[in-house]
Design a protein around this motif. Structure first.
Motif, PDB file in Angstrom:
ATOM      1  N   GLU A  39      -3.004  -2.467  -5.879  1.00  0.00           N
ATOM      2  CA  GLU A  39      -2.112  -1.390  -6.362  1.00  0.00           C
ATOM      3  C   GLU A  39      -2.973  -0.407  -7.471  1.00  0.00           C
ATOM      4  O   GLU A  39      -2.942   0.840  -7.457  1.00  0.00           O
ATOM      5  N   GLU A  40      -3.714  -1.125  -8.184  1.00  0.00           N
ATOM      6  CA  GLU A  40      -4.324  -0.654  -9.364  1.00  0.00           C
ATOM      7  C   GLU A  40      -5.735   0.420  -8.385  1.00  0.00           C
ATOM      8  O   GLU A  40      -5.816   1.657  -9.121  1.00  0.00           O
ATOM      9  N   ALA A  41      -5.876   0.076  -7.518  1.00  0.00           N
ATOM     10  CA  ALA A  41      -7.055   0.578  -6.721  1.00  0.00           C
ATOM     11  C   ALA A  41      -6.515   2.074  -6.248  1.00  0.00           C
ATOM     12  O   ALA A  41      -7.153   2.975  -6.331  1.00  0.00           O
ATOM     13  N   VAL A  42      -5.443   1.722  -5.486  1.00  0.00           N
ATOM     14  CA  VAL A  42      -4.689   3.044  -5.008  1.00  0.00           C
ATOM     15  C   VAL A  42      -4.555   4.023  -6.060  1.00  0.00           C
ATOM     16  O   VAL A  42      -4.630   5.193  -5.831  1.00  0.00           O
ATOM     17  N   ALA A  43      -3.815   3.498  -7.103  1.00  0.00           N
ATOM     18  CA  ALA A  43      -3.712   4.411  -8.476  1.00  0.00           C
ATOM     19  C   ALA A  43      -4.849   5.209  -8.895  1.00  0.00           C
ATOM     20  O   ALA A  43      -4.675   6.221  -9.156  1.00  0.00           O
ATOM     21  N   ALA A  44      -5.859   4.518  -8.766  1.00  0.00           N
ATOM     22  CA  ALA A  44      -6.895   5.216  -9.204  1.00  0.00           C
ATOM     23  C   ALA A  44      -7.522   6.131  -8.235  1.00  0.00           C
ATOM     24  O   ALA A  44      -8.273   7.183  -8.793  1.00  0.00           O
ATOM     25  N   MET A  97     -16.115   8.079   0.493  1.00  0.00           N
ATOM     26  CA  MET A  97     -15.351   6.805   0.555  1.00  0.00           C
ATOM     27  C   MET A  97     -15.416   6.134  -0.661  1.00  0.00           C
ATOM     28  O   MET A  97     -16.575   6.467  -1.405  1.00  0.00           O
ATOM     29  N   VAL A  98     -14.508   5.520  -1.117  1.00  0.00           N
ATOM     30  CA  VAL A  98     -14.352   4.903  -2.481  1.00  0.00           C
ATOM     31  C   VAL A  98     -13.702   3.542  -2.126  1.00  0.00           C
ATOM     32  O   VAL A  98     -12.635   3.500  -1.883  1.00  0.00           O
ATOM     33  N   SER A  99     -14.398   2.311  -2.053  1.00  0.00           N
ATOM     34  CA  SER A  99     -13.845   1.163  -1.444  1.00  0.00           C
ATOM     35  C   SER A  99     -13.892   0.187  -2.804  1.00  0.00           C
ATOM     36  O   SER A  99     -14.677  -0.078  -3.633  1.00  0.00           O
ATOM     37  N   ALA A 100     -12.402  -0.010  -3.245  1.00  0.00           N
ATOM     38  CA  ALA A 100     -12.245  -0.827  -4.359  1.00  0.00           C
ATOM     39  C   ALA A 100     -10.605  -1.538  -3.973  1.00  0.00           C
ATOM     40  O   ALA A 100      -9.982  -1.037  -3.280  1.00  0.00           O
ATOM     41  N   GLY A 101     -10.755  -2.514  -4.917  1.00  0.00           N
ATOM     42  CA  GLY A 101      -9.300  -3.311  -4.580  1.00  0.00           C
ATOM     43  C   GLY A 101      -9.114  -4.433  -3.715  1.00  0.00           C
ATOM     44  O   GLY A 101      -9.820  -4.095  -2.384  1.00  0.00           O
ATOM     45  N   MET A 102      -8.761  -5.354  -3.882  1.00  0.00           N
ATOM     46  CA  MET A 102      -8.564  -6.593  -3.049  1.00  0.00           C
ATOM     47  C   MET A 102      -7.185  -7.144  -3.250  1.00  0.00           C
ATOM     48  O   MET A 102      -6.330  -6.268  -3.643  1.00  0.00           O
ATOM     49  N   ILE A 123       0.970  -1.311  -0.160  1.00  0.00           N
ATOM     50  CA  ILE A 123       0.004  -0.156   0.017  1.00  0.00           C
ATOM     51  C   ILE A 123       1.010   1.328  -0.142  1.00  0.00           C
ATOM     52  O   ILE A 123       0.514   2.153  -0.905  1.00  0.00           O
ATOM     53  N   ALA A 124       1.950   1.233   0.908  1.00  0.00           N
ATOM     54  CA  ALA A 124       2.770   2.368   0.867  1.00  0.00           C
ATOM     55  C   ALA A 124       3.597   2.799  -0.367  1.00  0.00           C
ATOM     56  O   ALA A 124       3.664   3.731  -0.845  1.00  0.00           O
TER      57      ALA A 124
END
Length: 239
Positions: free
Chosen positions: A215-220, A205-210, A19-20
């Motif tokens: 990584e893709e969710a954080v990038a978005a 709140m935007v909850s996405a990515g597992m 995540i970091a």
């Protein structure tokens, strides 16, 4: 138990590093992303260890598993998220422990949640689950409302006593135009979130990515990622 604590601590550290790194790559502060550990199929003892290790958000997707676990862990400083498809006959139980329901996808569910939240004198945060694999008006096969249905449902949640309109959630689609294109799917969710916040500024709140695509969710731009396997290990197959 010490072995399990060591294992979970090591797994958490790896996820934290991911995540970091994803935040750094996206030019985001680490504090912008909240980790939710999905504890489904794992025992209350694991939840207790996670709490000791600093986890503050856990998620469940089946009430019959979640309710006894939440009761057993009621002394812990945890926020419980319900992320599974929710039948209205389970609402009374779920409202008893869930701080947020991330899978709101129909008006009937909003009505049931509101009635129960008022009865139990609780406030429940609601995320609208968006089905990016649905047509503009259909529902997705994994639950969720089509993008065209967000505005109406958000309005219902915002007006419903006992409920707080908190944001949007999605699961990366397995079919349709976003199949295999997780980042594009999550970027679409961010666009929908921007639209939503015009009418509901606090619904951020935007909850996405597992585990596989955090990584893709954080990038978005996701604010919350839901990670199970990467922290707890591969789940035992349910019969």
């Amino acid at each position: 138990m010490k072995d399990r604590k060591d294992e979970l601590a090591a797994n958490l550290a790896q996820v934290e590093e991911r995540i970091a790194a994803a935040c750094a790559a996206a030019g985001r502060a680490r504090e912008e992303v909240t980790l939710i550990v999905v504890t489904k199929t794992y025992p209350a003892s694991d939840v207790r260890i996670l709490s000791e290790l600093g986890v503050r958000h856990v998620a469940e997707n089946r009430d019959q598993d979640a309710a006894p676990k939440a009761a057993e862990c009621s002394d812990l400083p945890l926020a419980w998220h319900f992320v599974g498809q929710l039948q209205t006959n389970k609402v009374r139980s779920v409202v008893g422990y869930a701080d947020l329901v991330q899978s709101v996808d129909r008006s009937r569910l909003v009505t049931a949640l509101s009635k129960e939240a008022v009865r139990q004198e609780r406030e429940v945060g609601c995320l609208i689950q968006v089905a990016l694999d649905a047509g503009e008006s259909a529902r997705g096969e994994r639950g969720g409302v089509a993008p065209g249905g967000i505005e109406e449902l958000a309005g219902l949640v915002a007006k419903a006593p006992g409920l707080r309109m908190a944001g949007l959630m999605t699961v990366a689609p397995l079919t349709g135009e976003y199949a295999g294109r997780q980042q594009a799917a999550f970027e679409r969710l961010m666009d929908l979130s921007t639209d939503l916040r015009r009418a509901h500024p606090a619904a951020n709140m935007v909850s996405a990515g597992m585990s596989a695509d955090l990584e893709e969710a954080v990038a978005a731009g996701a604010t919350h990622v839901r990670v199970g396997t990467a922290v707890l290990g591969v789940r035992p197959r349910l019969g």
